[in-house]
Design a protein around this motif. Structure first.
Motif, PDB file in Angstrom:
ATOM      1  N   LEU A 178       0.803  -1.216   0.000  1.00 24.52           N
ATOM      2  CA  LEU A 178       0.000   0.000   0.000  1.00 24.52           C
ATOM      3  C   LEU A 178       0.838   1.268   0.000  1.00 24.52           C
ATOM      4  O   LEU A 178       0.385   2.329  -0.457  1.00 24.52           O
ATOM      5  CB  LEU A 178      -0.945   0.017   1.210  1.00 24.52           C
ATOM      6  CG  LEU A 178      -2.104  -0.978   1.202  1.00 24.52           C
ATOM      7  CD1 LEU A 178      -2.896  -0.877   2.501  1.00 24.52           C
ATOM      8  CD2 LEU A 178      -3.026  -0.746   0.006  1.00 24.52           C
ATOM      9  N   HIS A 179       2.062   1.155   0.513  1.00 26.39           N
ATOM     10  CA  HIS A 179       2.899   2.351   0.633  1.00 26.39           C
ATOM     11  C   HIS A 179       4.008   2.422  -0.410  1.00 26.39           C
ATOM     12  O   HIS A 179       4.895   3.271  -0.311  1.00 26.39           O
ATOM     13  CB  HIS A 179       3.465   2.446   2.053  1.00 26.39           C
ATOM     14  CG  HIS A 179       2.411   2.744   3.077  1.00 26.39           C
ATOM     15  ND1 HIS A 179       1.706   1.758   3.729  1.00 26.39           N
ATOM     16  CD2 HIS A 179       1.908   3.921   3.528  1.00 26.39           C
ATOM     17  CE1 HIS A 179       0.825   2.313   4.553  1.00 26.39           C
ATOM     18  NE2 HIS A 179       0.936   3.616   4.439  1.00 26.39           N
ATOM     19  N   THR A 180       3.941   1.564  -1.420  1.00 27.43           N
ATOM     20  CA  THR A 180       4.881   1.701  -2.528  1.00 27.43           C
ATOM     21  C   THR A 180       4.408   2.842  -3.428  1.00 27.43           C
ATOM     22  O   THR A 180       3.203   3.096  -3.545  1.00 27.43           O
ATOM     23  CB  THR A 180       4.963   0.408  -3.368  1.00 27.43           C
ATOM     24  OG1 THR A 180       3.647   0.083  -3.857  1.00 27.43           O
ATOM     25  CG2 THR A 180       5.509  -0.755  -2.536  1.00 27.43           C
ATOM     26  N   PRO A 181       5.341   3.567  -4.062  1.00 29.88           N
ATOM     27  CA  PRO A 181       4.951   4.685  -4.941  1.00 29.88           C
ATOM     28  C   PRO A 181       3.971   4.281  -6.032  1.00 29.88           C
ATOM     29  O   PRO A 181       3.050   5.043  -6.359  1.00 29.88           O
ATOM     30  CB  PRO A 181       6.296   5.140  -5.528  1.00 29.88           C
ATOM     31  CG  PRO A 181       7.311   4.744  -4.500  1.00 29.88           C
ATOM     32  CD  PRO A 181       6.810   3.456  -3.919  1.00 29.88           C
ATOM     33  N   GLN A 184       0.504   3.857  -4.438  1.00 31.77           N
ATOM     34  CA  GLN A 184       0.030   5.176  -4.016  1.00 31.77           C
ATOM     35  C   GLN A 184      -0.478   5.977  -5.206  1.00 31.77           C
ATOM     36  O   GLN A 184      -1.540   6.595  -5.148  1.00 31.77           O
ATOM     37  CB  GLN A 184       1.176   5.929  -3.319  1.00 31.77           C
ATOM     38  CG  GLN A 184       1.606   5.337  -1.988  1.00 31.77           C
ATOM     39  CD  GLN A 184       0.903   5.979  -0.817  1.00 31.77           C
ATOM     40  OE1 GLN A 184       0.564   7.150  -0.840  1.00 31.77           O
ATOM     41  NE2 GLN A 184       0.680   5.201   0.230  1.00 31.77           N
ATOM     42  N   SER A 185       0.270   5.945  -6.301  1.00 26.06           N
ATOM     43  CA  SER A 185      -0.132   6.672  -7.510  1.00 26.06           C
ATOM     44  C   SER A 185      -1.404   6.094  -8.099  1.00 26.06           C
ATOM     45  O   SER A 185      -2.283   6.832  -8.569  1.00 26.06           O
ATOM     46  CB  SER A 185       0.991   6.629  -8.558  1.00 26.06           C
ATOM     47  OG  SER A 185       2.138   7.301  -8.095  1.00 26.06           O
ATOM     48  N   PHE A 187      -3.859   4.578  -6.522  1.00 22.68           N
ATOM     49  CA  PHE A 187      -4.996   4.989  -5.708  1.00 22.68           C
ATOM     50  C   PHE A 187      -5.369   6.439  -6.004  1.00 22.68           C
ATOM     51  O   PHE A 187      -6.550   6.783  -6.118  1.00 22.68           O
ATOM     52  CB  PHE A 187      -4.667   4.835  -4.217  1.00 22.68           C
ATOM     53  CG  PHE A 187      -5.052   3.506  -3.655  1.00 22.68           C
ATOM     54  CD1 PHE A 187      -6.262   3.316  -3.025  1.00 22.68           C
ATOM     55  CD2 PHE A 187      -4.191   2.426  -3.753  1.00 22.68           C
ATOM     56  CE1 PHE A 187      -6.618   2.078  -2.498  1.00 22.68           C
ATOM     57  CE2 PHE A 187      -4.534   1.185  -3.234  1.00 22.68           C
ATOM     58  CZ  PHE A 187      -5.757   1.009  -2.613  1.00 22.68           C
ATOM     59  N   LYS A 188      -4.382   7.278  -6.135  1.00 24.23           N
ATOM     60  CA  LYS A 188      -4.642   8.696  -6.390  1.00 24.23           C
ATOM     61  C   LYS A 188      -5.296   8.898  -7.747  1.00 24.23           C
ATOM     62  O   LYS A 188      -6.268   9.657  -7.878  1.00 24.23           O
ATOM     63  CB  LYS A 188      -3.341   9.487  -6.321  1.00 24.23           C
ATOM     64  CG  LYS A 188      -3.521  10.986  -6.515  1.00 24.23           C
ATOM     65  CD  LYS A 188      -2.201  11.725  -6.374  1.00 24.23           C
ATOM     66  CE  LYS A 188      -2.398  13.230  -6.586  1.00 24.23           C
ATOM     67  NZ  LYS A 188      -1.117  13.964  -6.467  1.00 24.23           N
ATOM     68  N   VAL A 194      -6.257   7.969  -1.070  1.00 25.15           N
ATOM     69  CA  VAL A 194      -4.961   7.422  -0.676  1.00 25.15           C
ATOM     70  C   VAL A 194      -5.199   6.210   0.216  1.00 25.15           C
ATOM     71  O   VAL A 194      -6.145   6.194   1.008  1.00 25.15           O
ATOM     72  CB  VAL A 194      -4.092   8.453   0.083  1.00 25.15           C
ATOM     73  CG1 VAL A 194      -3.680   9.582  -0.842  1.00 25.15           C
ATOM     74  CG2 VAL A 194      -4.833   9.011   1.297  1.00 25.15           C
ATOM     75  N   PRO A 195      -4.379   5.170   0.094  1.00 28.24           N
ATOM     76  CA  PRO A 195      -4.551   3.993   0.955  1.00 28.24           C
ATOM     77  C   PRO A 195      -4.204   4.313   2.394  1.00 28.24           C
ATOM     78  O   PRO A 195      -3.421   5.222   2.668  1.00 28.24           O
ATOM     79  CB  PRO A 195      -3.584   2.974   0.349  1.00 28.24           C
ATOM     80  CG  PRO A 195      -2.544   3.793  -0.341  1.00 28.24           C
ATOM     81  CD  PRO A 195      -3.252   5.019  -0.829  1.00 28.24           C
TER      82      PRO A 195
END
Length: 217
Positions: A178-181, A184-185, A187-188, A194-195
């Protein structure tokens, strides 16, 4: 940690149980509040793995609508389109009155299309619906259900007997993803959100809180 390592860890921790599933407040709380005859309570039979999203429920109108606020809805004869048990329950808790009628839809997409075609007065639309972004010049958010302290969640759960050690490891590898770039992109761009991530118990607490908000026993 490499992406291939993430996939390998995820597969190892899930097997041989294969019981992880995506769920949200509509599944865990609202459906069973609205249909007590089912005599089911999923929260007693599952436990959380991780929170993926926080969900805000918006009241949306066509941009040409005379409705400007929550109070305009309460004082008007309007139809509100709802696509899930949670938003239907929130409409009920808002005490709009007999002049406001709820119309069920299969999905948020159908609600948005009805608003665009002006065949619906007001729609409940989830905050991460991409169509809100695509049609931002044709749709207008007039209010949300924050006044009810109702912020939903979407996440992953497993059966109650799923081993705690595996839940912790699943939580670790999903948190990493969930916190990999890249994610993140995604989800955005795709979910307009954002997760969240976090510890397993945080998802359970969010579901229990929402269950109390909507009046489940």
């Amino acid at each position: 940690v490499s992406q291939s390592r993430y996939h390998r860890d995820f597969d190892q921790e899930l097997a041989p149980h294969q019981l992880i599933f995506s769920s949200g407040t509509a599944t865990h709380a609202s459906s069973y509040t609205m249909h007590p005859e089912l005599k089911l309570d999923p929260l007693n039979d599952t436990k959380g793995v991780i929170t993926v999203l926080r969900v805000h429920y918006h009241l949306v109108v066509n941009s040409s609508s005379p409705i400007k606020s929550f109070n305009d809805i309460k004082s008007s004869k309007v139809n509100i389109g709802s696509s899930n048990a949670t938003s239907a329950k929130l409409i009920e808790l808002s005490h709009f009155g007999k002049e406001v009628q709820t119309i069920p839809y299969k999905a948020d997409t159908d609600v948005v299309m009805a608003l665009l075609q002006k065949t619906l007065d007001v729609g409940t639309v989830l905050s991460f619906n991409q169509l809100l972004k695509v049609h931002k010049d044709k749709l207008r958010i007039v209010s949300s259900f924050e006044q009810l302290n109702a912020v939903g969640t979407v996440g992953y759960s497993v059966a109650k007997n799923f081993p705690d050690s595996r839940v912790e490891n699943l939580n670790r590898v999903i948190n990493f993803a969930l916190h990999t770039p890249e994610i993140q992109s995604w989800f955005k761009d795709t979910m307009n959100s954002v997760p969240v991530g976090g510890a397993p118990e945080e998802y359970d607490r969010a579901l229990v809180k929402f269950k109390k908000v909507i009046g489940s026993k």
